[in-house]
Write a protein that holds these residues in place. Structure first.
Motif, PDB file in Angstrom:
ATOM      1  N   ASN A 170      88.515  47.491  41.562  1.00  0.00           N
ATOM      2  CA  ASN A 170      87.615  46.972  42.595  1.00  0.00           C
ATOM      3  C   ASN A 170      87.301  45.483  42.360  1.00  0.00           C
ATOM      4  O   ASN A 170      86.886  45.098  41.268  1.00  0.00           O
ATOM      5  CB  ASN A 170      86.327  47.817  42.551  1.00  0.00           C
TER       6      ASN A 170
ATOM      7  N   ARG B 150      90.609  61.610  43.928  1.00  0.00           N
ATOM      8  CA  ARG B 150      89.650  60.711  44.582  1.00  0.00           C
ATOM      9  C   ARG B 150      90.235  59.294  44.666  1.00  0.00           C
ATOM     10  O   ARG B 150      90.724  58.766  43.665  1.00  0.00           O
ATOM     11  CB  ARG B 150      88.339  60.699  43.790  1.00  0.00           C
TER      12      ARG B 150
ATOM     13  N   ASP C  39      84.580  59.379  53.349  1.00  0.00           N
ATOM     14  CA  ASP C  39      83.540  58.363  53.565  1.00  0.00           C
ATOM     15  C   ASP C  39      84.144  57.251  54.417  1.00  0.00           C
ATOM     16  O   ASP C  39      85.054  56.542  53.967  1.00  0.00           O
ATOM     17  CB  ASP C  39      83.057  57.782  52.230  1.00  0.00           C
TER      18      ASP C  39
ATOM     19  N   SER D  72      89.382  49.176  45.989  1.00  0.00           N
ATOM     20  CA  SER D  72      88.491  48.555  46.977  1.00  0.00           C
ATOM     21  C   SER D  72      88.431  47.041  46.790  1.00  0.00           C
ATOM     22  O   SER D  72      88.697  46.521  45.704  1.00  0.00           O
ATOM     23  CB  SER D  72      87.070  49.117  46.833  1.00  0.00           C
TER      24      SER D  72
ATOM     25  N   HIS E 240      89.472  55.331  46.448  1.00  0.00           N
ATOM     26  CA  HIS E 240      88.590  54.415  47.172  1.00  0.00           C
ATOM     27  C   HIS E 240      89.391  53.214  47.680  1.00  0.00           C
ATOM     28  O   HIS E 240      90.093  52.563  46.908  1.00  0.00           O
ATOM     29  CB  HIS E 240      87.453  53.922  46.273  1.00  0.00           C
TER      30      HIS E 240
ATOM     31  N   ASP F 211      90.411  53.398  42.168  1.00  0.00           N
ATOM     32  CA  ASP F 211      89.629  52.551  43.072  1.00  0.00           C
ATOM     33  C   ASP F 211      90.390  51.262  43.362  1.00  0.00           C
ATOM     34  O   ASP F 211      90.600  50.433  42.475  1.00  0.00           O
ATOM     35  CB  ASP F 211      88.268  52.244  42.432  1.00  0.00           C
TER      36      ASP F 211
ATOM     37  N   THR G 140      89.563  51.680  37.792  1.00  0.00           N
ATOM     38  CA  THR G 140      89.104  50.928  38.959  1.00  0.00           C
ATOM     39  C   THR G 140      89.515  49.460  38.891  1.00  0.00           C
ATOM     40  O   THR G 140      89.333  48.783  37.892  1.00  0.00           O
ATOM     41  CB  THR G 140      87.581  51.068  39.199  1.00  0.00           C
TER      42      THR G 140
ATOM     43  N   ASP H 135      87.703  50.908  50.005  1.00  0.00           N
ATOM     44  CA  ASP H 135      86.644  50.252  50.781  1.00  0.00           C
ATOM     45  C   ASP H 135      86.886  48.740  50.917  1.00  0.00           C
ATOM     46  O   ASP H 135      87.510  48.125  50.058  1.00  0.00           O
ATOM     47  CB  ASP H 135      85.277  50.443  50.101  1.00  0.00           C
TER      48      ASP H 135
ATOM     49  N   SER I 168      87.453  57.385  50.276  1.00  0.00           N
ATOM     50  CA  SER I 168      86.450  56.455  50.811  1.00  0.00           C
ATOM     51  C   SER I 168      87.162  55.250  51.429  1.00  0.00           C
ATOM     52  O   SER I 168      87.969  54.601  50.770  1.00  0.00           O
ATOM     53  CB  SER I 168      85.505  55.996  49.688  1.00  0.00           C
TER      54      SER I 168
END
Length: 277
Positions: A68, A122, A183, A97, A124, A95, A66, A126, A152
């Motif tokens: 993020n 998966r 999401d 995000s 992300h 991730d 990640t 966001d 997401s």
């Protein structure tokens, strides 16, 4: 036995010296997850060390990574990271995000490297302040990630969800046969489109549980009619949006989206002709 390093690294004011010690330790201990969120990674030296270690050491056990809120400014630096991560055989969660500064420049690199991840399930994205065009761009790239189960894209601006961009999100879901979770701020998406997205996700879930699952002819024709009417409704809106003067967007992006849009129109038209015949 494998370890998770998530609690050790997140929000820890990482320096180059830390990375030089931590990454070999993670490799040696077969760490499953790296969470460097909320560390500032805007120093090219940190990226250089990360990329070098990810490439030269054994990270076969790494399952999630990640970035993020890591304050990445350079799309090129992000691309170097993506390239090295895309070679990891078991990485299934990424991730990206809260990295609005790397968009939209990162899109060509996402298009190049995301489909190369052998096991990406998966993703992300966001809080990246996606515009109408950004949503449309990401929706043309993601169907190439054929293992994707969960996406997401929460907390994007409400005004970015026009009927046209919402239609491209629907098109992505319809063309991602393994996707079972999306999401997103459904309250910003027109109801007729959001209900179709939910239907596609439900069918994908059924398909994941029953390998013989197939749509009957009536349902397929209903889908086709919806797709056709959606294209008719959104064509004017999409072309108007793509032609509007937006200084941040390149002509190359505009050309790419127009090309994809015409491909979609021709594809649906071809299916309608086939059904009629």
């Amino acid at each position: 036995s494998a370890l998770s390093a998530s609690d050790i690294v997140a929000q820890s004011e990482l320096t180059a010296d830390h990375l030089k010690i931590l990454l070999p330790w993670m490799s040696m201990n077969k760490v499953q997850g790296v969470d460097i969120s909320f560390n500032s990674m805007d120093d090219p030296l940190l990226i250089k060390i990360l990329v070098s270690k990810l490439t030269s050491l054994d990270f076969t056990n790494l399952q999630y990574f990640t970035l993020n809120s890591t304050n990445l400014h350079s799309a090129y630096d992000a691309a170097l990271l993506l390239r090295s991560l895309s070679k990891l055989p078991n990485l299934y969660f990424l991730d990206l995000s809260n990295l609005p500064k790397i968009f939209p420049e990162i899109f060509p690199y996402l298009n190049k490297y995301l489909p190369r991840f052998p096991n990406l399930k998966r993703l992300h994205l966001d809080s990246n302040e996606f515009t109408f065009r950004d949503l449309s761009m990401i929706s043309t790239i993601l169907p190439k990630c054929q293992e994707l189960l969960h996406l997401s894209m929460l907390n994007q601006p409400e005004e970015s969800f026009t009927k046209g961009s919402s239609a491209t999100v629907y098109d992505f879901v319809r063309n991602s046969k393994k996707l079972t979770n999306l999401d997103i701020n459904y309250e910003y998406i027109p109801e007729d489109i959001s209900s179709r997205i939910a239907l596609c996700l439900m069918r994908n879930t059924q398909r994941s549980m029953d390998e013989n699952f197939e749509l009957d002819e009536m349902t397929s024709q209903d889908d086709l009619l919806f797709d056709g009417s959606l294209i008719t409704e959104t064509a004017e809106n999409v072309l108007e949006k793509l032609n509007s003067a937006d200084s941040l967007e390149t002509d190359a992006t505009k050309r790419y989206l127009l090309k994809k849009y015409w491909e979609k129109i021709n594809k649906v038209h071809g299916k309608v002709q086939k059904t009629v015949d």
